[in-house]
Design a protein around this motif. Structure first.
Motif, short mmCIF file in Angstrom:
data_model
loop_
_atom_site.label_atom_id
_atom_site.label_comp_id
_atom_site.label_asym_id
_atom_site.label_seq_id
_atom_site.Cartn_x
_atom_site.Cartn_y
_atom_site.Cartn_z
N THR A 56 0.90 -1.15 -0.06
CA THR A 56 -0.14 0.15 -0.11
C THR A 56 0.81 1.26 0.05
O THR A 56 0.53 2.15 -0.80
N TYR A 123 -5.41 -5.52 0.19
CA TYR A 123 -4.23 -4.98 0.20
C TYR A 123 -3.08 -5.69 1.00
O TYR A 123 -1.75 -4.98 0.79
N ASP A 149 0.38 -3.69 6.78
CA ASP A 149 -0.05 -4.64 5.56
C ASP A 149 0.81 -5.60 5.34
O ASP A 149 0.64 -6.46 4.51
#
Length: 242
Positions: A56, A123, A149
């Motif tokens: 991300t 993500y 993430d």
């Protein structure tokens, strides 16, 4: 239109085209400067020094984050926060749980669950389970459970499970909510709100006003350049006809 003349208060004749070009520059300045002032009042740039939020947000990337109160934060938001237990420096993580939530990983399908419901997380870095290590926690009231993430390379709430409040941080620790990647140029773009959390109580947050701010700045620049270019273009055409 360029041949139509108007007379100013001083008695000087001006073409309608020159009047409109001056108006375009004036409006463009208002939009351009207004957009910058509006943006500066609401947004701050932050640098993310690690790859804990990849893909991300890449390592060394610059992001634009809207200054918000912690009470406005919802699940799925990427936030900038500062907490003494975590090192008392600005950090960027994703909110996956709020006060009262029971957060756990992983279920039989390898997914993160919130209150027993599996959450789709497109993500995430890699195709494996939502976390390489299992965990579960109940988030205290007024707190946030935060994960990166890139789950295999993120120091987040999982690491602090035994430190305080089951690894959560107070909502008051939040300084801002990330709305967009700003640098490098190739990564520029808005961060989408993840729909995987939309079915949970409270839903997901709405993006800040970054899009209209950018639209105002771009429109202002176009009007300024277009209006400023009118005179030289007209003069060149006149010389070409002579």
């Amino acid at each position: 239109m360029s041949g139509t003349k108007v007379r100013t208060s001083g008695g000087h004749a001006r073409t309608m085209g020159s009047v409109l070009s001056g108006l375009a520059v004036a409006v463009g300045c208002v939009l351009f400067l207004g957009g910058f002032i509006w943006g500066a009042a609401l947004y701050r740039p932050y640098t993310v020094p690690t790859d804990s939020m990849a893909p991300t947000i890449g390592v060394g990337a610059r992001v634009l984050a809207q200054q918000v109160d912690g009470s406005e934060v919802r699940r799925g938001d990427v936030v900038v926060f500062r907490d003494s237990v975590w090192g008392d420096v600005p950090m960027v993580k994703r909110v996956v749980g709020v006060g009262g939530d029971k957060v756990a990983c992983c279920d039989a399908g390898g997914k993160l669950t919130v209150n027993g419901k599996p959450v789709e997380e497109p993500y995430l870095q890699g195709d494996g389970p939502a976390s390489p290590v299992g965990f579960k926690a109940e988030v205290p009231k007024g707190q946030l459970f935060l994960l990166g993430d890139h789950r295999s390379d993120s120091m987040d709430s999982r690491v602090h499970l035994t430190d305080r409040d089951n690894g959560a941080v107070p909502r008051s620790a939040v300084d801002a909510r990330v709305d967009a990647n700003a640098w490098p140029v190739g990564s520029f773009g808005m961060l989408e709100r993840p729909s995987g959390f939309s079915g949970l109580p409270g839903g997901i947050s709405q993006p800040g006003p970054l899009r209209p701010i950018m639209a105002a700045i771009v429109a202002g620049a176009v009007l300024i350049l277009g209006g400023a270019a009118y005179g030289p273009i007209v003069n060149r055409r006149r010389r070409a006809r002579v």
